[in-house]
Structure formats: structure tokens, C-alpha cells
Write an enzyme that holds these catalytic residues in place. Structure first.
Site, mmCIF file in Angstrom:
data_model
loop_
_atom_site.group_PDB
_atom_site.id
_atom_site.type_symbol
_atom_site.label_atom_id
_atom_site.label_comp_id
_atom_site.label_asym_id
_atom_site.label_seq_id
_atom_site.Cartn_x
_atom_site.Cartn_y
_atom_site.Cartn_z
ATOM 1 N N ASP A 77 5.269 -12.418 39.536
ATOM 2 C CA ASP A 77 6.474 -11.939 38.852
ATOM 3 C C ASP A 77 6.721 -12.671 37.529
ATOM 4 O O ASP A 77 6.698 -13.905 37.468
ATOM 5 C CB ASP A 77 7.701 -12.119 39.750
ATOM 6 C CG ASP A 77 7.689 -11.153 40.922
ATOM 7 O OD1 ASP A 77 7.275 -9.999 40.730
ATOM 8 O OD2 ASP A 77 8.063 -11.580 42.033
ATOM 9 N N HIS A 125 1.074 -10.065 44.068
ATOM 10 C CA HIS A 125 1.407 -8.977 44.980
ATOM 11 C C HIS A 125 1.308 -7.627 44.288
ATOM 12 O O HIS A 125 1.239 -7.542 43.047
ATOM 13 C CB HIS A 125 2.804 -9.181 45.590
ATOM 14 C CG HIS A 125 3.892 -9.268 44.582
ATOM 15 N ND1 HIS A 125 4.099 -10.371 43.789
ATOM 16 C CD2 HIS A 125 4.854 -8.379 44.216
ATOM 17 C CE1 HIS A 125 5.138 -10.167 42.990
ATOM 18 N NE2 HIS A 125 5.607 -8.962 43.228
ATOM 19 N N ARG A 169 16.140 -7.574 45.081
ATOM 20 C CA ARG A 169 15.346 -8.812 45.029
ATOM 21 C C ARG A 169 16.155 -9.891 44.341
ATOM 22 O O ARG A 169 16.879 -9.593 43.394
ATOM 23 C CB ARG A 169 14.072 -8.533 44.226
ATOM 24 C CG ARG A 169 12.999 -9.598 44.374
ATOM 25 C CD ARG A 169 11.798 -9.278 43.496
ATOM 26 N NE ARG A 169 11.929 -9.898 42.200
ATOM 27 C CZ ARG A 169 11.118 -9.671 41.163
ATOM 28 N NH1 ARG A 169 10.112 -8.831 41.270
ATOM 29 N NH2 ARG A 169 11.300 -10.305 40.023
ATOM 30 N N HIS A 181 0.218 -8.596 40.338
ATOM 31 C CA HIS A 181 0.900 -9.480 39.384
ATOM 32 C C HIS A 181 1.573 -10.633 40.113
ATOM 33 O O HIS A 181 1.789 -10.616 41.325
ATOM 34 C CB HIS A 181 1.959 -8.711 38.586
ATOM 35 C CG HIS A 181 3.099 -8.208 39.430
ATOM 36 N ND1 HIS A 181 2.950 -7.188 40.347
ATOM 37 C CD2 HIS A 181 4.398 -8.601 39.514
ATOM 38 C CE1 HIS A 181 4.103 -6.971 40.943
ATOM 39 N NE2 HIS A 181 5.009 -7.824 40.476
HETATM 40 C C1 SIN Z 1 7.975 -6.407 43.086
HETATM 41 O O1 SIN Z 1 6.987 -6.508 42.365
HETATM 42 O O2 SIN Z 1 8.848 -7.264 43.162
HETATM 43 C C2 SIN Z 1 8.117 -5.178 43.988
HETATM 44 C C3 SIN Z 1 7.451 -5.391 45.288
HETATM 45 C C4 SIN Z 1 7.694 -4.255 46.242
HETATM 46 O O3 SIN Z 1 8.490 -3.357 45.934
HETATM 47 O O4 SIN Z 1 7.108 -4.261 47.316
#
Ligand code: SIN
Length: 275
Positions: free
Chosen positions: A103, A251, A266, A101
Site C-alpha cells: 500500500d 497483496h 480500511r 502492491h
Molecule cells: C487493498 O489493496 O487495500 C484492497 C484489498 C482488497 O480489497 O482485498
């Protein structure tokens, strides 16, 4: 152009670089900021080791790149709505980002980028994969590029978010989750590169196509974007930071460490409407 103030070590030729010589917890000079920004544009995701970020320094670093976003579904810790907890342990029934995805692509103005700081990692496992969406676009045939030109797709947060975070949000029945139409191929606002902008978490349908055709084209594009040729795999260590350009990469977080703990925070930087 070489870097004067930071060290930039590419991890692959297409995507990802490790950055050395920066303490992200300290105020950053404009000259260092410019080099970090250039590294992000050139490599799409950049990695830092051995950082110590509290919520304030984490947010301050994010704010160098723009205003911070608040997640539409997941609440932050008390007093820090811009902080998104990323946590998994033996009680977890899901993790964030288990499928490819970009974000919150369901927002009308999806984020510019995200900065993930993990302080606790399992002894093994828990890597994150990043895939370069301009490399994915470039690798399509000219016929497919022509076909996709001008198409838009519906992105929707409903099926991803509704009722999912019962461990953090008691009742979300009154919430309206974001939904937006975006070009299937967007032009990166800073580098000018064309990037594929569809993903299996949020993209529901290509507008104006019959359902079967949309489903098949999306499934081909999702498979194409997941080609390892466009990817870098980041091996976390405690106190590492990954900063990705959400317009340029997708990612995927790998949950191969259950029941062990993987934990951090994050921040997400606001972006603009894809064109
Ligand atoms: C996310 O999608 O922000 C999580 C990425 C992760 O935990 O590596």
C-alpha cells in the site's frame, strides 16, 4: 513460544494465520495486544472472523499499532479522514488493489500495515492474495541478491492516482501525488528479515540502471514475487478482517465477482522510511 490468550492457526507455513478469541471492537489489554502483534510479525498477515467494527472501533484497533495515515488520493467518509472505503458494485469501473502492491509505497514513509474490514461480500469470489516478500527474497539466487544489494528504485503515485477517482474527487489537477526512492531490498524494522520492496503498481524504475535493464529486472522480480509458493489466499466472509504487514507482504484483490457488491473499510497505520 506458544500463545496463551489467543488462538493462532496458520493457513500456510509461510504466510497467513487465522486468529481466534479476540473481539476487535472491545478495548484490548496489553497482554492480548502483544500476542496479536507477535502473530502479525510471525505470519505477516492475520485474519479475524465474525467481527463488528464501526469506524471508531476500527480506528481504535489500528491506533494500538501506531498513528493512522490518511490516503493521499481517496477521501474518507464525513468526519473520518483515516477511513478508506473499499467498495465495488455494478457501477464500478475499477477496484482497489487489482495488481500486486504494497500500500502507498510511493510515500516517503510507506504504511506499516493496513486493517481491512469487509461487511458485505459476494456469494462467491472476491478473495485477496498475499505474498510473503522475505520468502521471495530468500528464494533468489545469491548472485541476484548480490546484484540487488544497495540498489534503490523510484516509486510514484502519479500514474496510479491522477484522475482515477472521479467518482469521489471532482478535480485533482492541483494535487501533487507522492513519489519516493526506496531500497529494492528493505530490512524489516521489527523482525530484521530482508524483504523485496518493489511492486508493479508504484515502482517505476531502478535508479542508476539503463531503462531496458531496469524494466527487465523489475519484470523478473514482479513475476518472482507472484509465485504461488510464497502466497496465501484469503476467502472472505461477511465481517472478516485482514490485517497485513505492508513491509513484509504484497497483496492483490481479485475482481471475479462483477456485478456483485463487495464492501467495507480500511484503516492504514503509518510506517517509517524503508532501509
Ligand atoms: C487493498 O489493496 O487495500 C484492497 C484489498 C482488497 O480489497 O482485498
Amino acid at each position: 513460544m506458544s500463545y496463551e490468550l489467543i488462538k493462532v492457526k496458520p493457513v500456510t507455513a509461510r504466510v497467513g494465520a487465522e486468529i481466534d478469541g479476540v473481539d476487535l471492537a472491545k478495548p484490548m489489554s496489553d497482554a492480548v495486544f502483544k500476542e496479536v502483534h507477535r502473530a502479525l510479525m510471525e505470519h505477516c498477515v492475520i485474519f479475524f472472523r465474525d467481527q463488528q467494527l464501526d469506524h471508531e472501533s476500527h480506528k481504535a484497533f489500528g491506533r494500538r499499532f501506531g498513528e493512522l495515515a490518511i490516503h493521499p488520493a481517496i477521501p474518507g467518509p464525513e468526519g473520518h479522514p483515516e477511513i478508506l472505503p473499499i467498495h465495488a458494485d455494478e457501477k464500478s469501473t475499477y477496484i482497489a488493489g487489482e495488481r500486486w502492491h504494497s500500500d502507498v509505497s510511493c510515500e516517503a514513509e510507506p504504511p506499516l500495515g493496513s486493517i481491512l474490514y469487509l461487511h458485505t461480500l459476494p456469494e462467491y469470489g472476491g478473495d485477496t492474495l498475499f505474498s510473503n516478500m522475505s520468502a521471495a527474497y530468500d528464494a533468489l539466487s545469491d548472485r541476484m541478491k548480490e546484484y540487488l544489494d544497495g540498489l534503490t528504485a523510484r516509486h510514484d503515485g502519479e500514474q496510479q492516482y491522477r484522475g482515477r477517482y472521479t467518482d469521489m474527487v471532482a478535480d485533482d489537477s492541483a494535487k501533487v501525488y507522492p513519489r519516493a526512492d526506496h531500497p529494492v531490498v528493505r530490512t524489516h524494522p521489527e523482525t530484521g528479515r530482508k524483504c523485496l520492496f518493489v511492486n508493479p503498481i508504484f515502482t517505476m524504475k531502478i535508479n542508476g540502471l539503463p531503462r531496458l535493464e531496469s524494466d527487465k529486472i523489475l519484470s523478473m522480480l514482479h513475476e518472482h514475487c507472484a509465485n504461488p509458493d510464497f502466497q496465501v489466499r484469503f476467502r472472505w466472509r461477511p465481517n472478516s478482517v485482514a490485517f497485513w504487514d505492508n513491509r513484509a507482504v504484497q497483496h492483490l484483490a481479485i475482481w471475479d465477482y462483477y456485478p456483485n457488491v463487495r464492501s467495507g473499510f480500511r484503516v492504514t497505520i503509518k510506517g517509517d522510511r524503508p532501509v
